[in-house]
Design an enzyme around this catalytic site. Structure first.
Site, PDB file in Angstrom:
ATOM      1  N   SER A  79       0.846  -1.189   0.000  1.00  0.00           N
ATOM      2  CA  SER A  79       0.000   0.000   0.000  1.00  0.00           C
ATOM      3  C   SER A  79       0.877   1.232   0.000  1.00  0.00           C
ATOM      4  CB  SER A  79      -0.909   0.018   1.225  1.00  0.00           C
ATOM      5  OG  SER A  79      -0.201   0.467   2.368  1.00  0.00           O
ATOM      6  N   ASP A  80       0.330   2.372  -0.408  1.00  0.00           N
ATOM      7  CA  ASP A  80       1.044   3.615  -0.183  1.00  0.00           C
ATOM      8  C   ASP A  80       0.816   4.033   1.269  1.00  0.00           C
ATOM      9  OD1 ASP A  80       2.580   5.873  -0.610  1.00  0.00           O
ATOM     10  OD2 ASP A  80       1.642   6.337  -2.528  1.00  0.00           O
ATOM     11  N   TRP A  81       1.571   5.014   1.708  1.00  0.00           N
ATOM     12  CA  TRP A  81       1.582   5.404   3.124  1.00  0.00           C
ATOM     13  C   TRP A  81       0.160   5.691   3.642  1.00  0.00           C
ATOM     14  CZ3 TRP A  81       6.067   6.556   6.275  1.00  0.00           C
ATOM     15  CH2 TRP A  81       5.745   7.076   7.535  1.00  0.00           C
ATOM     16  N   GLY A  82      -0.299   4.832   4.538  1.00  0.00           N
ATOM     17  CA  GLY A  82      -1.585   5.058   5.190  1.00  0.00           C
ATOM     18  C   GLY A  82      -2.800   4.919   4.299  1.00  0.00           C
ATOM     19  N   SER A  83      -2.625   4.394   3.087  1.00  0.00           N
ATOM     20  CA  SER A  83      -3.749   4.394   2.145  1.00  0.00           C
ATOM     21  C   SER A  83      -4.872   3.457   2.559  1.00  0.00           C
ATOM     22  CB  SER A  83      -3.268   4.051   0.732  1.00  0.00           C
ATOM     23  OG  SER A  83      -2.756   2.732   0.650  1.00  0.00           O
TER      24      SER A  83
END
Length: 760
Positions: free
Chosen positions: A296-300
């Site tokens: 995932s991207d950061w915190g997505s």
């Protein structure tokens, strides 16, 4: 049997193979190779909690050379690493730091599974190359691959074994700050550049200690954020999705064997990418048989709550895992809720097994189980960082990345030793902005400035003219404070320009004007720079404008008035030396624009390969146009001049071969110096079952010609170049009439046509 029938038979066979391989991989029934067998054996020993732990990634949370964390979230993370409940760390940088954290995972956990360490190694580690958009302007795939190779060598020397690059999002909107991180607006060029960069990062042997796993990002559609605002909604049609957005990712998987894919922040068809089964399971892991893992991207994952797609973090964990997002970056969704979700029957344990297996497989491929500390050699780190060979290579890359936009009356190149040269602009003395954004490991203020580069050619006089920022304390996490009012230094600059023969003005953007979260609604020169340019022009029209920026800018006034303009981007560690070499003719510029330059921001998004409208032209008012602006761009895609000139002649098209169409043209260097030219091939499918663009890049070749030399350039068009995806995602090649053009950019060239009588 017709060729099309053969292709159909092969397609059916290939799909059957995909299904079989995917089933075998997920079920772990029959390992396909030695690594799969090792993965299966390790999985059998792991508890559910340990398998979920492999799906968790944390950012660095304490100085590993100091005392261990004793409270709060840092203590919790530390204890989880000791229990084997973390699979990866990011932003832990340096051979010594990585080793100390790896020792915890290997020596203090039950199974000793090593961590994989990730970092945003975007365009260099310590030795910084040009920003990716600049590198794409070189159209030099060999140099781009070499640039990524150098980044991998230095990153691996500092303990990293995984980069979150390349970004292969296609984007047509210069307002979006992350255009600096990609290869521009064109799918064909973007695909070639992306594959080159992946090969550079991953090398020929991923288990070597100087290669790192690459990440194709962001899957998918991130570059089409509405109004160019980062993280914004994406709403595209199926034709755009299949023909523009997805091909670079498909090539990353099938041609470059990329090891990881990062999903994106945006929604697509109303579903956040992190929870999008259609993207991650149906296409990526299904149709394309991707066998790496999805991060995932950061915190997505957590952001799906804000999107209105997940009710809470537990719901986000369930939806992300079921959709195929294998590793959670900094959302705390998997670590806190996935075990309970499995126990409640919301997520099948086979989903966890698959994700953990994919992650473990990449770790085995990297050789981490054979030697967890292979990237932790402090002596190697000292030897390789800022190596002279690396600086020589990034200097070469920087030279190749520059684009000559204008050179009226051949004001360039300047003569070595020329007297009375004024240099004006805050960026001319800046040693930090040339490093660009996304330089996580770079040392601030280590770039060669333009002033420093010019010293070896001439005795120049400098006046700043105006500060670009009110506060130069810039960093990745804060907004810029741009100088919009202070013109107190104008007078000094104007006086210097008055008594000079030529003025080099270095204007543009600070490094942090572009990059993540750096969207702009205006694309002109920031602050008071435009006013400074005009004031200097009043007293000395002999100006060479050097642009230092991370995106296309609207420089219509400069194009109308300034005799010479060089697009120098943000060129990395050797920026000043490269710029000086081009200005004084030691290197003949050959770069070509990877993105269209608009006349005004109102034209954005503007791109060369648009669809035709029902009213493309008219003598009356009722056609596609603006009332107050031209419809053409300021500089088209593929545009770039040289200190020499090139003539194109003798276009020939041979469509008699049932397997391919051959297109040739002669290119002559008609100037007095040697030069490089990027010969570009474009096609148009005039009539198709799905409307095709007015022009599409389908080939290019960079050639070097001596003065007076002529060379014949040949392109071969096969089904791969002539076909397209219909709205069902099926690749088809239809017979009919095709236009073809070979030229120096997307707007100029020799034109012809041919008839494709049957599908290739």
């Amino acid at each position: 049997m017709k060729k099309s029938m053969k292709l159909n038979v092969l397609l059916v066979a290939a799909m059957a193979t995909v299904i079989a391989v995917t089933t075998a991989f997920i079920s772990q029934d029959k390992p396909s190779d030695e690594i799969d067998a090792k993965v299966q054996d390790l999985l059998a020993k792991m508890t559910l909690e340990e398998k979920i732990g492999q799906m968790v990634q944390y950012t660095g949370f304490w100085d590993v050379t100091g005392p261990t964390p004793s409270e709060g979230q840092s203590k919790r993370k530390y204890e989880q690493i000791k229990k084997g409940l973390v699979g990866s760390m990011l932003n832990v940088n340096g051979a010594e730091r990585v080793r100390k954290m790896q020792e915890i995972a290997v020596n203090e956990t039950r199974l000793g599974i090593p961590l994989i360490f990730g970092l945003d190694v975007i365009h260099g580690q310590k030795t910084m190359a040009p920003i990716p958009l600049a590198e794409a302007a070189s159209w030099d795939l060999e140099a781009i691959e070499k640039s990524a190779r150098i980044a991998a060598i230095e990153a691996s020397a500092m303990g990293q074994n995984w980069t979150f690059a390349p970004m292969i999002d296609i984007s047509r909107d210069a307002r979006w700050g992350r255009v600096m991180e990609g290869a521009g607006e064109d799918t064909y060029l973007g695909t070639k550049v992306g594959v080159a960069r992946i090969k550079g990062f991953q090398g020929d042997d991923l288990s070597a200690n100087n290669t790192i796993a690459a990440t194709a990002k962001h899957f998918a559609g991130y570059g089409f954020a509405e109004s160019g605002k980062d993280y914004n909604t994406v709403d595209v049609g199926l034709s755009t999705l299949y023909n523009v957005i997805l091909p670079p990712f498909k090539a990353a998987v099938e041609e470059a064997d990329v090891k990881t894919v990062m999903n994106s922040f945006n929604t697509l068809n109303g579903i956040p990418a992190t929870g999008n089964k259609f993207l991650q399971r149906d296409i990526l892991k299904g149709k394309w048989n991707f066998d790496g893992f999805v991060i995932s991207d950061w915190g997505s994952a957590a952001e799906m709550i804000n999107h209105g797609y997940a009710a809470d973090l537990k719901d986000a964990a369930v939806k992300a895992a079921n959709a195929g997002s294998d590793m959670d970056m900094e959302s705390y969704a998997y670590v806190d809720y996935l075990k309970g979700a499995v126990e409640e029957g919301l997520v099948d344990e086979s989903v966890i097994d698959e994700a953990a297996a994919r992650i473990l497989r990449v770790k085995f491929e990297l050789g981490l189980f054979d030697d967890p500390y292979k990237y932790c050699d402090v002596a190697r780190e000292k030897e390789l960082l800022h190596h002279p060979d690396h600086h020589a290579a990034v200097l070469d890359m920087a030279r190749k990345s520059m684009v000559l936009l204008k050179n009226e009356n051949n004001i360039l190149p300047l003569k070595k030793g020329q007297k009375k040269i004024a240099v004006i602009g805050d960026l001319a003395a800046d040693k930090d902005s040339p490093l660009g954004n996304w330089r996580m490991s770079a040392d601030a203020n280590t770039a060669v400035s333009v002033l420093e580069g010019l010293e070896k050619y001439a005795d120049v006089k400098y006046a700043r003219g105006a500060k670009l920022l009110n506060d130069n304390n810039t960093n990745f996490f804060t907004e810029l404070d741009v100088n919009e009012t202070d013109k107190s230094e104008f007078k000094e600059a104007v006086q210097l320009a008055k008594k000079s023969e030529v003025v080099i003005m270095v204007l543009g953007e600070n490094a942090y004007h572009s990059g993540e979260a750096r969207s702009r609604s205006k694309l002109g020169l920031p602050g008071v720079q435009q006013e400074l340019l005009e004031e200097v022009y009043k007293v000395n029209k002999n100006i060479v404008l050097v642009l230092m920026n991370g995106r296309p800018l609207t420089i219509t006034w400069a194009d109308e008035h300034v005799p010479a303009i060089v697009e120098a981007w943000q060129l990395g560690s050797q920026s000043g030396n490269a710029i000086a070499d081009v200005l004084f003719g030691a290197y003949n510029p050959a770069g070509k624009l990877p993105m269209t330059f608009p006349r005004s921001v109102g034209q954005v998004p503007i791109y060369y390969n648009h669809l035709n409208s029902g009213r493309p032209t008219s003598d009356a008012i009722f056609w596609v146009h603006y009332m107050d602006e031209e419809v053409t761009p300021l500089y088209p895609f593929g545009y770039g001049l040289s200190y020499t000139t090139f003539e194109y002649t003798d276009l020939k098209v041979n469509a008699e071969d049932a397997e391919a169409v051959t297109v040739t043209a002669s290119v002559k260097n008609t100037g007095e110096v040697a030069g490089e030219e990027v010969v570009q091939l474009y096609i148009r499918d005039r009539v198709a079952s799905v409307a095709r663009p007015v022009k599409e890049l389908k080939g290019f070749e960079k050639i070097k010609l001596a003065a007076g030399e002529t060379r014949t350039v040949t392109f071969t068009l096969t089904a791969k170049e002539l076909g397209f995806y219909n709205n069902n995602g099926e690749f088809i090649v239809e017979p009919g009439t095709f236009d073809v053009m070979i030229g120096t950019n997307s707007a100029e060239g020799l034109a012809g046509s041919f008839e494709l009588k049957q599908s290739l």
